[in-house]
Design a protein around this motif. Structure first.
Motif, PDB file in Angstrom:
ATOM      1  N   VAL A  69       0.840  -1.205   0.000  1.00 40.38           N
ATOM      2  CA  VAL A  69       0.000   0.000   0.000  1.00 40.38           C
ATOM      3  C   VAL A  69       0.873   1.252   0.000  1.00 40.38           C
ATOM      4  CG1 VAL A  69      -1.586   1.386   1.399  1.00 40.38           C
ATOM      5  CG2 VAL A  69      -2.032  -1.040   1.045  1.00 40.38           C
ATOM      6  N   LEU A  70       1.905   1.272   0.853  1.00 38.24           N
ATOM      7  CA  LEU A  70       2.782   2.440   0.911  1.00 38.24           C
ATOM      8  C   LEU A  70       3.522   2.650  -0.407  1.00 38.24           C
ATOM      9  CD1 LEU A  70       4.344   2.038   4.479  1.00 38.24           C
ATOM     10  CD2 LEU A  70       2.388   3.439   3.790  1.00 38.24           C
ATOM     11  N   ALA A  71       4.048   1.553  -0.983  1.00 34.97           N
ATOM     12  CA  ALA A  71       4.783   1.671  -2.243  1.00 34.97           C
ATOM     13  C   ALA A  71       3.865   2.137  -3.368  1.00 34.97           C
ATOM     14  CB  ALA A  71       5.430   0.331  -2.592  1.00 34.97           C
ATOM     15  N   ASP A  72       2.641   1.584  -3.429  1.00 33.41           N
ATOM     16  CA  ASP A  72       1.689   1.982  -4.475  1.00 33.41           C
ATOM     17  C   ASP A  72       1.255   3.436  -4.291  1.00 33.41           C
ATOM     18  OD1 ASP A  72       1.835  -0.516  -5.572  1.00 33.41           O
ATOM     19  OD2 ASP A  72      -0.016  -1.255  -4.652  1.00 33.41           O
ATOM     20  N   LEU A  73       1.125   3.847  -3.038  1.00 34.40           N
ATOM     21  CA  LEU A  73       0.733   5.226  -2.767  1.00 34.40           C
ATOM     22  C   LEU A  73       1.761   6.206  -3.315  1.00 34.40           C
ATOM     23  CD1 LEU A  73      -1.535   6.764  -1.269  1.00 34.40           C
ATOM     24  CD2 LEU A  73      -0.063   6.754   0.756  1.00 34.40           C
TER      25      LEU A  73
ATOM     26  N   ALA B 159      -5.220   6.805  -5.408  1.00 35.04           N
ATOM     27  CA  ALA B 159      -4.707   6.229  -4.168  1.00 35.04           C
ATOM     28  C   ALA B 159      -5.206   4.800  -3.979  1.00 35.04           C
ATOM     29  CB  ALA B 159      -5.129   7.089  -2.984  1.00 35.04           C
ATOM     30  N   PRO B 160      -4.326   3.885  -3.529  1.00 40.07           N
ATOM     31  CA  PRO B 160      -4.741   2.502  -3.263  1.00 40.07           C
ATOM     32  C   PRO B 160      -5.426   2.334  -1.912  1.00 40.07           C
ATOM     33  CG  PRO B 160      -2.410   2.742  -2.800  1.00 40.07           C
ATOM     34  CD  PRO B 160      -2.868   4.070  -3.330  1.00 40.07           C
ATOM     35  N   ALA B 161      -5.395   3.369  -1.083  1.00 41.63           N
ATOM     36  CA  ALA B 161      -6.011   3.334   0.240  1.00 41.63           C
ATOM     37  C   ALA B 161      -6.325   4.774   0.643  1.00 41.63           C
ATOM     38  CB  ALA B 161      -5.078   2.680   1.253  1.00 41.63           C
ATOM     39  N   PRO B 162      -7.325   4.977   1.515  1.00 42.54           N
ATOM     40  CA  PRO B 162      -7.650   6.347   1.933  1.00 42.54           C
ATOM     41  C   PRO B 162      -6.557   6.942   2.811  1.00 42.54           C
ATOM     42  CG  PRO B 162      -8.930   4.739   3.177  1.00 42.54           C
ATOM     43  CD  PRO B 162      -8.228   3.970   2.104  1.00 42.54           C
ATOM     44  N   TRP B 163      -6.365   8.248   2.688  1.00 43.62           N
ATOM     45  CA  TRP B 163      -5.372   8.936   3.491  1.00 43.62           C
ATOM     46  C   TRP B 163      -5.831  10.349   3.796  1.00 43.62           C
ATOM     47  CZ3 TRP B 163      -3.367  12.923   0.367  1.00 43.62           C
ATOM     48  CH2 TRP B 163      -3.476  12.729  -1.025  1.00 43.62           C
ATOM     49  N   SER B 164      -5.336  10.864   4.895  1.00 41.93           N
ATOM     50  CA  SER B 164      -5.650  12.228   5.310  1.00 41.93           C
ATOM     51  C   SER B 164      -4.458  13.132   5.044  1.00 41.93           C
ATOM     52  CB  SER B 164      -6.001  12.264   6.800  1.00 41.93           C
ATOM     53  OG  SER B 164      -7.137  11.469   7.067  1.00 41.93           O
ATOM     54  N   ALA B 165      -4.745  14.404   4.811  1.00 41.77           N
ATOM     55  CA  ALA B 165      -3.681  15.343   4.459  1.00 41.77           C
ATOM     56  C   ALA B 165      -3.896  16.674   5.158  1.00 41.77           C
ATOM     57  CB  ALA B 165      -3.626  15.551   2.946  1.00 41.77           C
TER      58      ALA B 165
END
Length: 321
Positions: free
Chosen positions: A232-236, A281-287
Motif C-alpha cells: 500500500v505504501l509503495a503503491d501510494l 490512491a490505493p487506500a484512503p489517506w488524510s492530508a
C-alpha cells in the motif's frame, strides 16, 4: 526517484556545502605543501623552483580564501579550476618523468574530488579539463615525453573517476532514498525543503507543503499482513510520483507518514493536486496543507501542516478513536 535525487544534488544544503568546502581547503593545503617540497627538494637541479614556490603560494592562498569566504558552489568551482591551471604550470616545468607522473597523479585526485563534490556534468567537465591540462603539460614540459606515460595516466583518470562516480552515486542514493517506497528519507527531505523554502523567500514564489498519514494503516497490517501494508505504501508513493512535477518531492517521515513538497503551488493549486492524488490512491489517506509565508522556517511550515493533518483526521467519521 531520479527526479528527486537530481533535485537534491542541485539544491545544496548549507552543512553539506561547508563539509565539501572544508575538504577542498584541506586538499589544497596538502597540494600546496607538496609543491613547497618540490621547490625545496627538486628532482632535477635545473627545475625552475620559483614556479613551484609561486604555485604553492597560490594553492595555500586559495585554501585560505575558501575558508574565509561565504560558502558558495561557484567559489568552489573557481577555486578548483584555478588549482588545476596552477598544477598545469608545474607540469609544464617538470624536468623529469617522475615529476610528470607525480603532478599528473595530483590532477587525477582533483578530478576525483570533483566527482565527490559536484553533479555528474560538472564533474565530467573537470575530468576533461584535467586531462587537457595533463596532455598540454606533458607536451610542453622539458622532460622526455613518452606516449605510454600519457596513456597510463589517461586510463587511471578515466577508470578511477568512473568507479568513484558509480560508488558515490549509489551511496548517495541509499542515503537519500527510502528503500521500500522510493521516497526521500527524512534527512534528505529536510535538506530539500530547506532549500525550496530559501528559494521561495528569495524569489517570492509560492511553496506548499502537504503532511500525509494513511487512514487505519494499523488495521491494514493486522487484517491483511505487513507485506500488504508495504505494498500500500509503495503503491501510494508510485501514484503520487506520476502526478509530481520535476521540482516536486515526496519524503517518508515515519511508518505511514509522508511529506510532499510542492514548489510553485499556492493553496488552490495544491488542493487541486490533492484531488487528483486521491483519485489514484490505493487506500484512503488524510492530508494537512500549509503554504509558506515570508517569515516561515521549515519547522513553522511543518508544524502548520501537521496541525491541519490532525484536524483532518479528527474530522473523519471513519477514524477509530
Amino acid at each position: 526517484m531520479g527526479a528527486d535525487l537530481g533535485a537534491l544534488r542541485g539544491h545544496e544544503h548549507l552543512p553539506l556545502l561547508y563539509a565539501r568546502r572544508s575538504d577542498l581547503a584541506l586538499a589544497l593545503v596538502v597540494l600546496g605543501l607538496l609543491a613547497l617540497g618540490g621547490g625545496f627538494w627538486p628532482l632535477d637541479p635545473t627545475t625552475p623552483v620559483l614556479r613551484w614556490f609561486l604555485v604553492a603560494s597560490l594553492l595555500l592562498a586559495l585554501s585560505a580564501a575558501l575558508v574565509l569566504a561565504p560558502p558558495r558552489r561557484w567559489s568552489m568551482l573557481v577555486t578548483l579550476g584555478t588549482a588545476v591551471l596552477g598544477a598545469g604550470v608545474l607540469l609544464a616545468s617538470c624536468q623529469t618523468s617522475e615529476g610528470l607522473v607525480v603532478v599528473s597523479v595530483g590532477l587525477i585526485a582533483v578530478a576525483q574530488f570533483a566527482v565527490y563534490a559536484f553533479p555528474t556534468p560538472i564533474a565530467a567537465a573537470f575530468a576533461c579539463l584535467c586531462l587537457a591540462v595533463i596532455t598540454a603539460g606533458m607536451a610542453l614540459a622539458p622532460a622526455p615525453f613518452h606516449p605510454i606515460s600519457w596513456f597510463v595516466v589517461l586510463v587511471a583518470l578515466v577508470a578511477s573517476t568512473g568507479l568513484f562516480n558509480y560508488v558515490t552515486h549509489w551511496l548517495r542514493r541509499y542515503a537519500s532514498t527510502d528503500d521500500l517506497t522510493g521516497a526521500l528519507t527524512r534527512g534528505a527531505l529536510m535538506h530539500r525543503l530547506d532549500a525550496e523554502l530559501g528559494a521561495a523567500h528569495r524569489t517570492g514564489s509560492a511553496l506548499a507543503v502537504v503532511s500525509v498519514d494513511v487512514d487505519q494503516f494499523k488495521a491494514i497490517n493486522d487484517t491483511r499482513g505487513h507485506l500488504a501494508g508495504d505494498e500500500v505504501l509503495a503503491d501510494l508513493v508510485r501514484g503520487w510520483r506520476g502526478l509530481l512535477g520535476r521540482h516536486d518531492a515526496v519524503g517518508r517521515t515515519g511508518g505511514d507518514e509522508f511529506v510532499l513538497v510542492l514548489p510553485g503551488r499556492d493553496a488552490d493549486a495544491a488542493c487541486g493536486w490533492l484531488v487528483d492524488a486521491r483519485a489514484v490512491a490505493p487506500a484512503p489517506w488524510s492530508a494537512g496543507l500549509a503554504v509558506a509565508t515570508p517569515t516561515d522556517t521549515v519547522r513553522d511550515l511543518l508544524d502548520r501542516a501537521d496541525v491541519a493533518l490532525y484536524a483532518a483526521k479528527s474530522a473523519r467519521t471513519d477514524q477509530p478513536t
